[in-house]
Design a protein around this motif. Sequence first.
Motif, PDB file in Angstrom:
ATOM      1  N   TYR A 131       0.831  -1.203   0.000  1.00  0.00           N
ATOM      2  CA  TYR A 131       0.000   0.000   0.000  1.00  0.00           C
ATOM      3  C   TYR A 131       0.869   1.257   0.000  1.00  0.00           C
ATOM      4  O   TYR A 131       1.902   1.316   0.677  1.00  0.00           O
ATOM      5  N   ASP A 180       0.102   5.833  -0.591  1.00  0.00           N
ATOM      6  CA  ASP A 180      -0.905   6.803  -1.027  1.00  0.00           C
ATOM      7  C   ASP A 180      -0.305   8.042  -1.680  1.00  0.00           C
ATOM      8  O   ASP A 180      -0.985   9.030  -1.873  1.00  0.00           O
ATOM      9  N   ASN A 219       4.724  -0.448  -3.871  1.00  0.00           N
ATOM     10  CA  ASN A 219       3.445  -0.114  -4.507  1.00  0.00           C
ATOM     11  C   ASN A 219       3.609   0.020  -6.022  1.00  0.00           C
ATOM     12  O   ASN A 219       4.658   0.415  -6.507  1.00  0.00           O
ATOM     13  N   GLU A 278      -7.784   1.775  -1.608  1.00  0.00           N
ATOM     14  CA  GLU A 278      -8.200   1.941  -0.211  1.00  0.00           C
ATOM     15  C   GLU A 278      -8.581   0.619   0.468  1.00  0.00           C
ATOM     16  O   GLU A 278      -8.683   0.540   1.669  1.00  0.00           O
ATOM     17  N   TYR A 334      -6.670  -1.935   0.550  1.00  0.00           N
ATOM     18  CA  TYR A 334      -5.488  -2.762   0.839  1.00  0.00           C
ATOM     19  C   TYR A 334      -4.445  -2.094   1.740  1.00  0.00           C
ATOM     20  O   TYR A 334      -3.246  -2.275   1.551  1.00  0.00           O
ATOM     21  N   HIS A 335      -4.927  -1.349   2.747  1.00  0.00           N
ATOM     22  CA  HIS A 335      -4.005  -0.728   3.711  1.00  0.00           C
ATOM     23  C   HIS A 335      -3.151  -1.774   4.437  1.00  0.00           C
ATOM     24  O   HIS A 335      -2.072  -1.462   4.921  1.00  0.00           O
ATOM     25  N   SER A 336      -3.663  -2.977   4.554  1.00  0.00           N
ATOM     26  CA  SER A 336      -2.948  -3.988   5.357  1.00  0.00           C
ATOM     27  C   SER A 336      -1.746  -4.595   4.624  1.00  0.00           C
ATOM     28  O   SER A 336      -0.988  -5.357   5.202  1.00  0.00           O
ATOM     29  N   ILE A 384       1.485  -4.333   4.021  1.00  0.00           N
ATOM     30  CA  ILE A 384       2.681  -3.637   4.488  1.00  0.00           C
ATOM     31  C   ILE A 384       3.740  -4.674   4.877  1.00  0.00           C
ATOM     32  O   ILE A 384       3.392  -5.775   5.351  1.00  0.00           O
ATOM     33  N   HIS A 402       3.735   2.767   5.253  1.00  0.00           N
ATOM     34  CA  HIS A 402       2.707   2.235   4.354  1.00  0.00           C
ATOM     35  C   HIS A 402       3.232   0.991   3.630  1.00  0.00           C
ATOM     36  O   HIS A 402       2.717  -0.093   3.810  1.00  0.00           O
TER      37      HIS A 402
END
Length: 336
Positions: free
Chosen positions: A169, A171, A243, A271, A273-275, A277, A302
Motif C-alpha cells: 500500500y 498513497d 506499490n 483503499e 489494501y491498507h494492510s 505492508i 505504508h
Amino acid sequence: MDKKFKGKHFLTCEDWTKKELDQVFDKSFELKDQFLKEEAHLDLLHKTLFMIFFEQSTRTRNSMEAGMTQLGGHAHDLTADKMQLSHGESAKDTAIILSRMGHGIASRNCFYGIGKDYLAEMAKYSRRPVMSLQDDVYHPFQGLADLMTVFEHFGKNTKGLKVTISWAYADTHSKPLSVPQTQILLFPRYGIDVTVANPKEFPLSADIIEKAKKNAAVGGGSIKFTNDMDEAFEGAHIVIPKNWGGFGAYSVPDYLANENECKKEMKSNLEKYHSWICDERRIKLADKNVKLMHALPADRGHEVTDEILDNENISIVFDEAENRLHTAKAIMSMTM
Ligand code: CP
C-alpha cells in the motif's frame, strides 16, 4: 573496454544478452572499486549527455549527473518545460538535434501507454545511444542496480535464490509498473525463483508476465503468482514490498480512452489494501537471514515500517541506491 557497445541503446535489459549484461556488471564492480579508492576513471572525458525528465527523480537524476562528472564529462539536466517540447516539438526532432550536439540522450517518461514508445521514437532517430531513465513499462537502470546488490550480498551464483516482489500500500501517487516488471523479466534470467504477490486489482501487464515466464524457462529461474502477501513472504531470501498503480488491469487503448475513470477506480481499489505492508510479523515469515530491497523512495509506514527499513541487519536499500551510480556509469562508459 570493448568498443562493441558504443552506440547501443539501453531501453530495456531485454535488448541485452545475458553475456552482455555480465560485462556491464563486471564494469560496474570495476567502477565501484575505482570510486571507493578515489582513482580517476575518465572514460568519457569532455563528453556530453542530455537528460530529459518528464517526472521527478532523486536517484536516477543524480546517479547520471554525478556519474558523468566522475567519468570526465557533463550531463545537461533538462525538463520538458525548459525545452521546446513544451510547445510540441517532436521526440524525433529533439533526438536528431541533441544527438548532433552531444554523445548520448537519456530520458524518463512514465506516462502510461506513452513513455516506452516515446523513448523508442528518440532511439530511432538519434545518432547516439538513448537510455531509458524509466518509462511506463521498464526501468532498466534500476534492474541493474538491484541485481548488482543481490550479487554483493548473496554472491554471483543466484540459482535457487527466492525473491518475493510484493505489491504494498502507498498513497503518494500511482507508481509505474516499470520496477517490478523489470525485476520479473531480469531476475529469472539469473536462475532466481521469483514470487509476485498482488491484490487482484493490481496485476502487472499480461504481456510482460508472458515474457518473464519465457525468460525463466531459458534462464533456469522460475516465477509464480499469488494474491496473498503472507504466503509470498514464507521462506523468502529477499523481499521487495513496493506499490504500483493498477495500470495492468487496463489495456493501453482502454486506459487512454478512459483515463479519468481508470484513475478513480484505481484510487478506490487502493483503499481496500491498507494492510499490505512489510512489517515485523511478515518479516518473521521469511528466511531468518532475509534482506529487504526497495528501489526507493519508500512510503515509510505504508509500504514498509521504519523498524524494518532502518534495520541494518535486514535492509540493503541504501546499497541498492548507491549501486544506481556504479551501474549507470558502466552503461554510459560502455555505450557513449
Ligand atoms: N528508484 C528511482 O528511480 O528513484 P528516483 O525516482 O528518485 O530516480
